[in-house]
Motif scaffolding. Structure first.
Motif, PDB file in Angstrom:
ATOM      1  N   VAL A  18       1.540 -17.529   1.315  1.00 15.15           N
ATOM      2  CA  VAL A  18       0.922 -16.527   0.454  1.00 15.15           C
ATOM      3  C   VAL A  18       0.925 -15.203   1.208  1.00 15.15           C
ATOM      4  N   LYS A  19       1.268 -14.131   0.491  1.00 13.47           N
ATOM      5  CA  LYS A  19       1.275 -12.793   1.087  1.00 13.47           C
ATOM      6  C   LYS A  19       0.440 -11.874   0.208  1.00 13.47           C
ATOM      7  N   ASN A  20      -0.537 -11.195   0.820  1.00 12.80           N
ATOM      8  CA  ASN A  20      -1.411 -10.247   0.136  1.00 12.80           C
ATOM      9  C   ASN A  20      -1.134  -8.862   0.713  1.00 12.80           C
ATOM     10  N   VAL A  21      -0.733  -7.929  -0.145  1.00 20.79           N
ATOM     11  CA  VAL A  21      -0.449  -6.566   0.288  1.00 20.79           C
ATOM     12  C   VAL A  21      -1.485  -5.638  -0.338  1.00 20.79           C
ATOM     13  N   PHE A  22      -2.049  -4.759   0.486  1.00 17.51           N
ATOM     14  CA  PHE A  22      -3.063  -3.808   0.055  1.00 17.51           C
ATOM     15  C   PHE A  22      -2.464  -2.409   0.183  1.00 17.51           C
ATOM     16  N   ALA A  23      -2.186  -1.758  -0.944  1.00 21.39           N
ATOM     17  CA  ALA A  23      -1.550  -0.438  -0.936  1.00 21.39           C
ATOM     18  C   ALA A  23      -2.563   0.629  -1.339  1.00 21.39           C
ATOM     19  N   LYS A  24      -2.877   1.480  -0.383  1.00 21.41           N
ATOM     20  CA  LYS A  24      -3.848   2.557  -0.602  1.00 21.41           C
ATOM     21  C   LYS A  24      -3.223   3.650  -1.455  1.00 21.41           C
ATOM     22  N   ASP A  25      -3.992   4.112  -2.435  1.00 20.22           N
ATOM     23  CA  ASP A  25      -3.577   5.247  -3.263  1.00 20.22           C
ATOM     24  C   ASP A  25      -4.818   6.088  -3.541  1.00 20.22           C
ATOM     25  N   GLY A  26      -5.150   6.946  -2.585  1.00 19.22           N
ATOM     26  CA  GLY A  26      -6.378   7.729  -2.701  1.00 19.22           C
ATOM     27  C   GLY A  26      -7.589   6.819  -2.647  1.00 19.22           C
ATOM     28  N   ASP A  27      -8.420   6.880  -3.687  1.00 16.39           N
ATOM     29  CA  ASP A  27      -9.613   6.039  -3.747  1.00 16.39           C
ATOM     30  C   ASP A  27      -9.391   4.761  -4.539  1.00 16.39           C
ATOM     31  N   THR A  28      -8.146   4.405  -4.778  1.00 19.81           N
ATOM     32  CA  THR A  28      -7.829   3.129  -5.425  1.00 19.81           C
ATOM     33  C   THR A  28      -6.920   2.326  -4.506  1.00 19.81           C
ATOM     34  N   THR A  29      -6.857   1.035  -4.760  1.00 22.35           N
ATOM     35  CA  THR A  29      -6.046   0.142  -3.947  1.00 22.35           C
ATOM     36  C   THR A  29      -5.318  -0.835  -4.854  1.00 22.35           C
ATOM     37  N   LYS A  30      -4.018  -0.911  -4.700  1.00 23.10           N
ATOM     38  CA  LYS A  30      -3.239  -1.905  -5.439  1.00 23.10           C
ATOM     39  C   LYS A  30      -3.134  -3.156  -4.568  1.00 23.10           C
ATOM     40  N   VAL A  31      -3.599  -4.279  -5.105  1.00 21.99           N
ATOM     41  CA  VAL A  31      -3.521  -5.557  -4.399  1.00 21.99           C
ATOM     42  C   VAL A  31      -2.417  -6.376  -5.064  1.00 21.99           C
TER      43      VAL A  31
END
Length: 142
Positions: free
Chosen positions: A95-108
């Protein structure tokens, strides 16, 4: 369970909080027990997490009526705070979990190898429901 190494499922959610908070809520046992369930008739009464490469984790998942429960756990392969969490679960799937920061939001984004017991859509739906619960809980934590 046997694994199907060539069937990979990806789910995602955009969480309206900064990545540092997303990471804490995703990895801290006190929070995991609040969001780690696919439906309201299930819960996660306990969670343990040794957050480091080679460290283990174990989350207990149970039906609230006590009719069924199981432990979900594995070993961390890679831990990059606020960026990446990858692990191998007990049956050997990854399993791979990626956390992508975009200002004050995060794409998981969660990518996992499917098992070959349950239909792909059922697996996708269950994991997505848990991620949706995570999003809802993370956005509600003060």
């Amino acid at each position: 369970m046997e694994t199907t190494a060539n069937t990979v499922i990806t789910i995602e959610a955009t969480v309206n909080v900064p990545v540092e908070k997303v990471w804490d809520v995703y990895t801290n046992p006190k929070h995991i027990t609040q969001w780690n369930h696919a439906s309201d008739d299930w819960h996660s009464p306990s969670a343990e997490n040794d957050l480091r490469p080679g460290g283990t984790f174990s989350y207990r998942m149970e039906a609230k009526d006590g009719s069924f429960g199981f432990d979900f756990g594995g070993v961390y392969d890679e831990v990059k705070p606020n960026e990446l969490l990858s692990y191998t679960i007990g049956d050997g799937r990854t399993v791979k979990n990626v956390f992508a920061k975009d200002g004050d939001t995060t794409k998981v984004t969660v990518t996992f190898e499917a098992e070959n017991v349950n239909p792909i859509e059922m697996q996708r739906g269950g994991w997505q429901a848990i991620l949706n619960n995570f999003k809802k809980y993370a956005e509600s934590v003060k």
